[in-house]
Design a protein around this motif. Structure first.
Motif, PDB file in Angstrom:
ATOM      1  N   ASN A 164     -38.052  18.542 -52.770  1.00 30.31           N
ATOM      2  CA  ASN A 164     -39.185  18.198 -53.622  1.00 30.31           C
ATOM      3  C   ASN A 164     -38.831  17.106 -54.619  1.00 30.31           C
ATOM      4  N   ALA A 165     -37.577  17.114 -55.055  1.00 28.72           N
ATOM      5  CA  ALA A 165     -37.151  16.081 -55.989  1.00 28.72           C
ATOM      6  C   ALA A 165     -37.143  14.721 -55.294  1.00 28.72           C
ATOM      7  N   SER A 166     -36.625  14.689 -54.063  1.00 30.35           N
ATOM      8  CA  SER A 166     -36.607  13.423 -53.310  1.00 30.35           C
ATOM      9  C   SER A 166     -38.021  12.878 -53.171  1.00 30.35           C
ATOM     10  N   LYS A 167     -38.940  13.811 -52.923  1.00 24.95           N
ATOM     11  CA  LYS A 167     -40.326  13.390 -52.751  1.00 24.95           C
ATOM     12  C   LYS A 167     -40.855  12.740 -54.034  1.00 24.95           C
ATOM     13  N   ALA A 168     -40.517  13.353 -55.174  1.00 18.87           N
ATOM     14  CA  ALA A 168     -40.978  12.801 -56.440  1.00 18.87           C
ATOM     15  C   ALA A 168     -40.332  11.448 -56.702  1.00 18.87           C
ATOM     16  N   ILE A 169     -39.062  11.318 -56.310  1.00 15.84           N
ATOM     17  CA  ILE A 169     -38.399  10.030 -56.535  1.00 15.84           C
ATOM     18  C   ILE A 169     -39.094   8.943 -55.726  1.00 15.84           C
ATOM     19  N   SER A 170     -39.533   9.300 -54.526  1.00 14.36           N
ATOM     20  CA  SER A 170     -40.185   8.286 -53.699  1.00 14.36           C
ATOM     21  C   SER A 170     -41.540   7.873 -54.269  1.00 14.36           C
ATOM     22  N   GLU A 171     -42.065   8.674 -55.190  1.00 14.19           N
ATOM     23  CA  GLU A 171     -43.295   8.291 -55.865  1.00 14.19           C
ATOM     24  C   GLU A 171     -43.043   7.206 -56.903  1.00 14.19           C
ATOM     25  N   GLY A 172     -41.798   7.096 -57.310  1.00  8.48           N
ATOM     26  CA  GLY A 172     -41.459   6.073 -58.304  1.00  8.48           C
ATOM     27  C   GLY A 172     -41.367   4.705 -57.654  1.00  8.48           C
ATOM     28  N   GLU A 173     -41.162   3.678 -58.467  1.00 12.96           N
ATOM     29  CA  GLU A 173     -41.048   2.350 -57.870  1.00 12.96           C
ATOM     30  C   GLU A 173     -39.857   1.610 -58.449  1.00 12.96           C
ATOM     31  N   ILE A 174     -39.406   0.647 -57.653  1.00  9.12           N
ATOM     32  CA  ILE A 174     -38.267  -0.131 -58.083  1.00  9.12           C
ATOM     33  C   ILE A 174     -38.744  -1.206 -59.045  1.00  9.12           C
ATOM     34  N   VAL A 175     -38.167  -1.220 -60.236  1.00  7.48           N
ATOM     35  CA  VAL A 175     -38.596  -2.211 -61.218  1.00  7.48           C
ATOM     36  C   VAL A 175     -37.517  -3.260 -61.467  1.00  7.48           C
ATOM     37  N   GLY A 176     -36.324  -3.031 -60.903  1.00  2.00           N
ATOM     38  CA  GLY A 176     -35.238  -3.994 -61.089  1.00  2.00           C
ATOM     39  C   GLY A 176     -35.550  -5.303 -60.389  1.00  2.00           C
ATOM     40  N   LYS A 177     -34.998  -6.391 -60.948  1.00  3.10           N
ATOM     41  CA  LYS A 177     -35.262  -7.692 -60.346  1.00  3.10           C
ATOM     42  C   LYS A 177     -34.097  -8.081 -59.448  1.00  3.10           C
ATOM     43  N   GLY A 178     -34.421  -8.802 -58.383  1.00  2.00           N
ATOM     44  CA  GLY A 178     -33.386  -9.277 -57.471  1.00  2.00           C
ATOM     45  C   GLY A 178     -32.694  -8.108 -56.811  1.00  2.00           C
ATOM     46  N   SER A 179     -31.377  -8.115 -56.865  1.00  2.80           N
ATOM     47  CA  SER A 179     -30.643  -7.055 -56.181  1.00  2.80           C
ATOM     48  C   SER A 179     -30.555  -5.808 -57.044  1.00  2.80           C
ATOM     49  N   ASP A 180     -30.993  -5.903 -58.294  1.00  5.00           N
ATOM     50  CA  ASP A 180     -30.978  -4.733 -59.167  1.00  5.00           C
ATOM     51  C   ASP A 180     -32.043  -3.744 -58.705  1.00  5.00           C
ATOM     52  N   LEU A 181     -31.678  -2.476 -58.642  1.00  2.00           N
ATOM     53  CA  LEU A 181     -32.606  -1.502 -58.075  1.00  2.00           C
ATOM     54  C   LEU A 181     -32.995  -0.409 -59.068  1.00  2.00           C
ATOM     55  N   ALA A 182     -33.130  -0.791 -60.329  1.00  2.00           N
ATOM     56  CA  ALA A 182     -33.523   0.196 -61.332  1.00  2.00           C
ATOM     57  C   ALA A 182     -34.882   0.789 -60.958  1.00  2.00           C
ATOM     58  N   LEU A 183     -35.015   2.103 -61.166  1.00  2.00           N
ATOM     59  CA  LEU A 183     -36.234   2.792 -60.757  1.00  2.00           C
ATOM     60  C   LEU A 183     -37.083   3.145 -61.960  1.00  2.00           C
ATOM     61  N   GLU A 184     -38.387   3.179 -61.735  1.00  2.00           N
ATOM     62  CA  GLU A 184     -39.214   3.807 -62.746  1.00  2.00           C
ATOM     63  C   GLU A 184     -39.894   5.001 -62.092  1.00  2.00           C
ATOM     64  N   LEU A 185     -39.658   6.179 -62.665  1.00  3.87           N
ATOM     65  CA  LEU A 185     -40.180   7.390 -62.041  1.00  3.87           C
ATOM     66  C   LEU A 185     -41.601   7.652 -62.501  1.00  3.87           C
ATOM     67  N   ASP A 186     -42.337   8.300 -61.629  1.00  2.55           N
ATOM     68  CA  ASP A 186     -43.693   8.659 -61.987  1.00  2.55           C
ATOM     69  C   ASP A 186     -43.718  10.140 -62.351  1.00  2.55           C
ATOM     70  N   TYR A 187     -43.565  10.401 -63.656  1.00  2.00           N
ATOM     71  CA  TYR A 187     -43.485  11.797 -64.099  1.00  2.00           C
ATOM     72  C   TYR A 187     -44.822  12.514 -63.973  1.00  2.00           C
ATOM     73  N   LYS A 188     -45.911  11.739 -63.888  1.00  2.00           N
ATOM     74  CA  LYS A 188     -47.231  12.376 -63.885  1.00  2.00           C
ATOM     75  C   LYS A 188     -47.719  12.651 -62.473  1.00  2.00           C
ATOM     76  N   THR A 189     -46.884  12.396 -61.495  1.00  2.00           N
ATOM     77  CA  THR A 189     -47.340  12.508 -60.115  1.00  2.00           C
ATOM     78  C   THR A 189     -47.951  13.871 -59.827  1.00  2.00           C
ATOM     79  N   THR A 190     -49.023  13.861 -59.068  1.00  2.00           N
ATOM     80  CA  THR A 190     -49.635  15.123 -58.663  1.00  2.00           C
ATOM     81  C   THR A 190     -49.528  15.294 -57.162  1.00  2.00           C
ATOM     82  N   ALA A 191     -48.706  14.483 -56.536  1.00  2.00           N
ATOM     83  CA  ALA A 191     -48.534  14.579 -55.094  1.00  2.00           C
ATOM     84  C   ALA A 191     -48.047  15.973 -54.717  1.00  2.00           C
TER      85      ALA A 191
END
Lengths: 333, 360, 374
Positions: free
Chosen positions: C280-307
């Motif tokens: 379930n955690a993996s699923k929530a992580i996949s709801e987030g999006e990558i906000v890093g630029k270029g090769s940077d892969l910083a994530l922004e999580l969607d804490y409000k997800t209702t999926a």
């Protein structure tokens, strides 16, 4: 430290040689040996001085950057911008837990010491003394482990009882939860310093003049009266200094407190409520967060310096009492 | 000897009261046992009825009952002076039991829970690559670390301590020796964490050295020195002056007298003192926490890189906070206690073996 | 005198015996623990491509320590020429050491800040530090209420509990979420971390985002709310929750399973309450999006997800390395190790110890970045 010792052991020989030559003609072997011996003694002094100097120096670094009041701030955040930290809670916790330990341990220690020196049959007394000796050698981390995994879960009953009968005082209010309070730390410290206080007291009681005891007995005193009239007055200063030594140990104890206390930077009115902290416990607990980049480590050193000074005072006092007693009993003998 | 007379004297030579029979009425000899049994039974009973879960409480109730019942009975039968005597006796006994219970429990828990994991694998394997949630691994790296650190600490502290004691006893007069004596006393009281902080300030912050077993050894040496000085001093003072005088009269230089006559005479006591000091520092955790950093794999080089040590291992495993780690913590604690106790017993053995010759 | 001589000899002999005993002991120890326990999957070893050798130093987040343990164990089993030493010093110190060039890579609970990226250009010649999300983990809310199983809570109630606004277990808000449970009137003992922690940071980030009205404190590594009880480390939380009836606390999932304490199901607004599992955690992580630029892969999580089936109370920890300009001496080993960590086997090994594998779309990008490290 070896850095310290190397130049010191090497350096002194010329100095005493010059001085000694004026006094008497020392053989070269003697000169070297005296130099070595004196050098070692001086090394000890240098180490003590170095401890004071380095702690003070590093502490000053932290104190100049501290934005809070070092003595009154209820917070420990040396990594923040600006850094804020204060020892109020630590000083309170250190004193309170040690005092609890003393209140619990000293009477019991005197009891055990009397038991071994005057009550127990010889067959029991000798092995008992031996066991107490060995217990003084149990490492503090083992006490800590036992305290955290055995003592803490078993204390809730006692605390509920104390809450029921003594809760009205406010000091012994218990609101449930893990028994990870300053009082628990005090109990564990009491158990730890028992052997220390007992050992010294026992030695003192044993030395009480047999003539006095027998004289009291001859007058028809009961055993308790003998002890009250001749043993306790004789041993009073000894017991006091033993207690101070125990206090010194309790003040500086790290691991046993760190394992049983639930730390916070607040002073709880109830001793049974989790929270508080001690100097040593805080150093152990906060060290891993004290990043080399900020002044975290220096701030901890500053609190360590305070602890150092406190223990010096307590131990100095204990030694003073012992020294006075020595003179006193020497005159008596 | 006096203990024996003490036991009997109040009975035989009890003071004659001015009125009443010549002999005071006394409780029968079995009374303490009877009251003891009664209070234990009552304590358990009350505990059961009140539904108190903690056995410690049962014991406390029984102890309190014993004291009260004895006091009341003796007051009525034997009078208040005897009652106070009995009260003191029972309080002494109670305090003794109060102290023995936790200490016994400590040893019991450690042995019972530690022996579960303490086996050949435990003492011959490190924690390298062990997943902390699962059983397995051992304390070998910690054992090696401890041995090396206390070895180094002894190498630093024993000679300095020994020579200082020799200086104090054989040469010491004047201000310097007074100062040394005073500061040795002061040093005895240094909390271990402060010794650790000093080495941290000096070695790691000021000289910018890394964490290493040697850094830990230095702080342990600081803790060990005053103990060695104290015990060696005591032992040297016991050496009869006649021995020194005889040797010096024969024209032996003072340093040879010390090395060949004084030290050999006191060597048993000195060894005991050093070993007790080693036992004391072997259990120190706080400085190791600050200076050695801890490591899961074997590092036999104490001068470079993080090491572990037994007390630190116990702390580290306890902190991990799961059953498998707790087991390892108890195992480490048992190993540590066994090691320290062995050192103690050995030291005392040497002391006892050498004792008659040192004339004590 | 003569007697003493022999005694001294004997003492010497005893000493010699002790020393040689210690030496013998030194010779017989072993760092090899691959035989015991069946942690991780040593069968995966065959898929690991070993490159480079020597000592690889890394430090940082303690939240990913257990994950590192497993990876290091498996990697070293396959590549005995490389020793990897990961020190769980905390994210802050880990990044510091990385920026000073002391370590090959750092583990961090939060992505590099802009200032840190600028600093990293000094260490990474011609490149900069990049965040590689490699380990995810559900933060479990553990509780100990006798007679209550399958406790369900939502963000707002959680916030109120940890802010000491709700103090009894039979509070109306909890009752509403658990109509069938027999809730006792026991006092709630909310345990929080006494030390600075990325877990606290992420936990409060969740509360602050998902229930902004109830949780007004800024998310931080230090616990900000008042009241409640504190404990040192996730283990301290787990131990205390286990020991105390009426206790509740938050910790990485592995501490909950390791101590056999139940975890709260989150009412996220999805059809059914979500359990704290790695899946379930993996699923929530996949709801987030990558906000890093270029090769940077910083994530922004969607804490409000209702999926459905997404457990949003997660923490993602990164490895931080240089995209270009890694230390030549350790580049090969670093690359090969991170490659294994990002590989299917490496990620699968995580789930065994209650960490969440990264969702496919993210991990594929991580693999691309790792391959391009230079």
């Amino acid at each position: 430290m070896s850095i310290d010792s190397a130049p010191d052991t090497a350096a002194p020989p010329p100095a005493p040689a010059g001085k000694a030559a004026t006094k008497q003609n020392l053989r070269p072997g003697d000169r070297v040996f005296l130099g070595l011996a004196r050098g070692s003694g001086i090394t000890l002094l240098v180490i003590m001085a170095a401890i004071a100097v380095f702690l003070t120096w590093q502490a000053t670094k932290a104190l100049t950057e501290n934005e809070g009041n070092f003595l009154t701030t209820f917070e420990w955040d040396p990594n923040a911008e600006p850094p804020v930290f204060g020892i109020a809670v630590l000083a309170f916790g250190t004193v309170v837990s040690s005092v609890i330990a003393m209140v619990l341990a000293v009477p019991i220690s005197i009891g055990i010491a009397l038991f071994i020196s005057h009550y127990a049959p010889r067959r029991v007394a000798t092995p008992m003394a031996y066991v107490v000796d060995l217990l003084a050698a149990v490492p503090s981390i083992v006490y800590g482990l036992w305290g955290a995994l055995f003592l803490v879960p078993h204390l809730t009953g006692l605390y509920e009882w104390m809450d029921a009968y003594l809760g009205w005082t406010g000091v012994f209010e218990y609101n449930g939860g893990a028994a990870r309070s300053l009082f628990t730390a005090g109990i564990l410290l009491a158990i730890m310093i028992l052997p220390v206080v007992t050992n010294v007291s026992r030695e003192v009681f044993k030395q009480s003049p047999k003539m006095h005891e027998e004289a009291a007995l001859a007058l028809g005193a009961t055993r308790w009266e003998v002890i009250r009239i001749s043993v306790l007055p004789f041993g009073r200063s000894g017991v006091i200094s033993a207690s101070m030594l125990g206090l010194g140990r309790a003040l500086g104890e790290t691991m046993a407190v760190a394992t049983v206390l639930s730390p916070s930077f607040m002073i709880e009115t109830s001793l049974l409520d989790p929270g508080g902290g001690t100097f040593a416990q805080n150093i152990a607990a906060s060290f891993k967060e004290a990043s080399p980049a900020g002044i975290g480590r220096e701030a901890l050193i500053a609190s360590g310096l305070v602890l150092f000074v406190i223990t010096l005072l307590v131990n100095g006092l204990a030694r003073l009492i012992i020294a006075r007693r020595k003179e006193y009993s020497g005159a008596n003998a | 000897m006096t203990d024996v007379t003490l036991d009997k004297s109040p009975v035989d030579e009890a003071p004659v009261p001015t009125t009443g029979p010549l002999r005071q009425p006394r409780l029968p000899n079995w009374a303490p046992y009877g009251i003891g049994a009664l209070s234990v039974a009552l304590g358990c009973g009350i505990g059961l009825v009140a539904g108190l879960e903690s056995r410690i409480q049962w014991g406390l109730i029984a102890a309190a009952l014993y004291v009260v019942v004895t006091f009341a009975l003796t007051t009525t039968v034997e009078g208040s002076r005897q009652a106070r005597d009995r009260l003191a006796t029972s309080l002494v006994w109670v305090s003794f039991l109060l102290a023995v219970v936790p200490l016994f429990s400590l040893i019991w828990e450690t042995v019972a829970r530690g022996s579960k994991v303490l086996d050949g694998t435990f003492v011959s394997h490190s924690m390298n690559g062990v997943i902390t949630l699962q059983p397995g691994g051992g304390a070998y790296h910690a054992l090696v670390g401890t041995l090396e650190q206390i070895g180094l600490a002894s190498l630093i502290a024993a000679p300095i301590g020994l020579l200082t004691a020799i200086y104090l006893v054989e040469y010491g007069t004047g201000k310097l020796s007074k100062a040394i004596t005073f500061f040795v006393d002061v040093m005895t009281g240094i909390p271990s964490i402060v010794a650790g902080l000093f080495v941290l300030a000096f070695w790691i912050i000021y000289l910018d050295m890394g964490y290493s077993g040697f850094a830990g050894a230095m702080s342990l040496a600081i803790l060990m020195m005053p103990i060695v000085v104290r015990s060696t001093e005591e032992m040297l003072k016991l050496v009869p002056n006649e021995l020194r005088e005889a040797s010096l009269a024969l024209g032996v230089p003072k340093w040879r007298t010390i090395l060949k006559v004084v030290l050999p005479t006191a060597i048993g006591g000195i060894t005991t003192g050093v070993m007790l000091a080693v036992a004391r520092i072997a259990g120190e955790t706080a400085p190791i926490l600050l200076l050695v950093f801890g490591s899961a794999s074997i590092n036999t080089n104490p001068f470079d890189g993080a090491q572990s040590s037994l007390p630190y291992y116990v702390y580290e495993q306890w902190k991990l906070g799961n059953e498998a780690s707790y087991d390892r913590a108890w195992g480490g604690a048992l190993l540590l206690i066994a090691f320290v106790m062995a050192l103690n017993l050995l030291a005392r053995g040497i002391a006892a073996w050498k004792a008659p010759k040192s004339g004590r | 005198m003569k007697l003493q001589r022999t005694n001294r000899l004997r003492a010497l002999a005893a000493g010699a015996l002790a020393v040689s005993g210690a030496l013998v002991l030194t010779a017989c120890g072993s760092d090899d623990n691959s035989g015991d326990g069946d942690g991780g999957s040593s069968k995966a070893a065959s898929n690991i491509k070993c490159e480079g050798k020597g000592n690889l130093l890394a430090s940082g987040s303690s939240a990913q320590k257990n994950a590192m343990d497993v990876w290091v164990k498996n990697y070293q089993a396959a590549c005995p020429d490389t020793q990897i030493n990961y020190k769980p010093t905390g994210s802050g110190a880990g990044i510091q050491e990385f920026l000073q060039g002391k370590t090959a890579f750092a583990g961090s609970d939060s992505a590099l800040e802009a200032e840190e990226v600028t600093q990293s250009k000094k260490v990474c010649k011609g490149g900069q530090g990049v965040d590689l999300p490699l380990v995810g983990g559900p933060i479990a809310v553990t509780y100990n209420v006798s007679g209550v199983e399958d406790l369900v809570l939502d963000a707002e109630t959680l916030a109120k509990i940890f802010d000491s606004k709700i103090t009894k277990w039979d509070d109306a808000a909890i009752k509403k979420l658990n109509p069938d449970a027999k809730l006792p009137s026991t006092k709630i003992q909310a345990f929080h971390r006494s030390d600075d922690s990325g877990t606290t940071d992420n936990f409060t980030k969740y509360l602050n985002t998902a229930a902004p009205d109830a949780w007004k404190y800024e998310p931080a590594k230090k616990w900000a709310a008042e009241g409640g009880q504190s404990a040192d480390g996730s283990s301290g939380i787990a131990t205390n929750v286990k020991q105390n009836d009426g206790a509740i606390g938050y910790a990485e999932l592995s501490y909950a399973t390791g101590n056999d304490i139940p975890t709260v199901k989150l009412d996220t607004g999805a059809d059914a309450p979500v359990e704290a599992t790695t899946e379930n955690a993996s699923k929530a992580i996949s709801e987030g999006e990558i906000v890093g630029k270029g090769s940077d892969l910083a994530l922004e999580l969607d804490y409000k997800t209702t999926a459905a089936g997404a457990y949003p109370m997660v923490l993602v920890t990164y490895e931080v390395a240089c995209d270009k300009g890694n230390d030549a001496a350790t580049l090969d080993a670093t690359k090969s190790f991170l490659k294994y960590a990002a590989s299917e086997d490496g990620q699968k090994a995580l789930a065994d110890i209650d960490y969440a594998p990264m969702p496919d779309e993210i991990i594929t990008k991580v693999r691309q970045t790792v391959d391009a490290l230079a």
